[in-house]
Enzyme design. Structure first.
Site, PDB file in Angstrom:
ATOM      1  N   SER A 137       0.867  -1.179   0.000  1.00  0.00           N
ATOM      2  CA  SER A 137       0.000   0.000   0.000  1.00  0.00           C
ATOM      3  C   SER A 137       0.900   1.223   0.000  1.00  0.00           C
ATOM      4  O   SER A 137       2.081   1.142   0.375  1.00  0.00           O
ATOM      5  CB  SER A 137      -0.866  -0.010   1.274  1.00  0.00           C
ATOM      6  N   TYR A 150      -2.015   0.127  10.741  1.00  0.00           N
ATOM      7  CA  TYR A 150      -1.996  -0.342   9.355  1.00  0.00           C
ATOM      8  C   TYR A 150      -0.699   0.071   8.667  1.00  0.00           C
ATOM      9  O   TYR A 150      -0.077  -0.717   7.952  1.00  0.00           O
ATOM     10  CB  TYR A 150      -3.201   0.233   8.620  1.00  0.00           C
TER      11      TYR A 150
END
Length: 252
Positions: A137, A150
């Site tokens: 990501s 995250y």
């Protein structure tokens, strides 16, 4: 007669994983779909077969090492592994973040990727032309408020990819990292906010054309079908409306 190359896709029950499985099947791979939700991957496998391609479903929790090792015994040779399984939980600041959420994200995104990669690396090497994709990501590359857990997990995945590439250079296996920015799928934000669809919708509010799962799948398909000597080390893909994790153009 050349055997059909086999691709394993983790987290294939929805979103980017499902879209990637469809893309790879259309590109000529026999796709092996893995996820915890048996009904979803079996339905997808049936859809892909009905479209004239090859697919099988295998129920798997990537955090269960014994189950992963058992799964890996099915492969003597493997062309492609797409480590897609992962996800986000919560958007709390570091000061009040839930350690259980952080632990679960690390287990799924990092340890899950490690488990599957370790277990299948011998088969990928035995193929003589293997490819590992790690779907990270843009959170793997820069931080943003409310994303500490995250971001930490995705940084871990990024470093895993970077280190593995150093360690296996000279073997016939490529390591590709694809780092998407804002992708609107049916589940990612909803899962992050524990089913709160109103909060999930606010993530994308006013954004003109966030990425779709198919956009990312197309990027993965392109990267893995480059000539064998070409390695796409890191490919960052964002929608035009997003300049960074914290700079998004919204029309409200």
């Amino acid at each position: 007669m050349t055997a059909t190359p086999i691709a394993v896709v983790t987290g294939a029950s929805s979103g980017i994983g499902a879209a990637t499985a469809r893309t790879l099947a259309a590109a000529g791979f026999r796709v092996v779909l893995t996820a915890r939700r048996k009904d979803r991957i079996e339905a997808l496998a049936a859809e892909i077969v009905e479209a004239g391609h090859e697919a099988t479903a295998y129920t798997l929790d990537v955090t269960d090492r014994a189950a992963v090792d058992e799964f890996a015994t099915a492969f003597r040779s493997l062309a492609l592994l797409v480590n897609n399984a992962g996800g986000a939980l919560g958007a709390d600041p570091v000061a009040t973040g839930d350690p259980d959420d952080w632990r679960r994200m690390y287990e799924t995104n990092v340890i899950g990727t490690l488990n599957v990669t370790q277990a299948l690396l011998p088969a990928l090497t035995a193929s003589g032309d293997g490819t590992i994709v790690i779907l990270s990501s843009t959170a793997a590359l820069s931080s943003y408020e409310g994303g500490g857990g995250y971001v930490a997990a995705k940084h871990g995945e990024h470093v895993l990819a970077e280190t593995l590439r150093l360690e296996i250079v000279g073997t016939p296996v490529r390591v590709i990292e694809v780092a998407p920015g804002m992708v609107k799928t049916e589940e990612f934000a909803t899962t992050r906010f524990r089913g709160d669809t109103e909060k999930a919708a606010k993530v994308y509010a006013g954004v003109d054309a966030p990425l779709t799962a198919e956009d990312v799948a197309d990027t993965i398909g392109w990267a893995v079908t480059r000539p064998s000597h070409v390695n796409i080390d890191l490919l960052v893909v964002r929608p035009r409306a997003q300049a960074s994790n914290s700079k998004v153009h919204r029309v409200l």
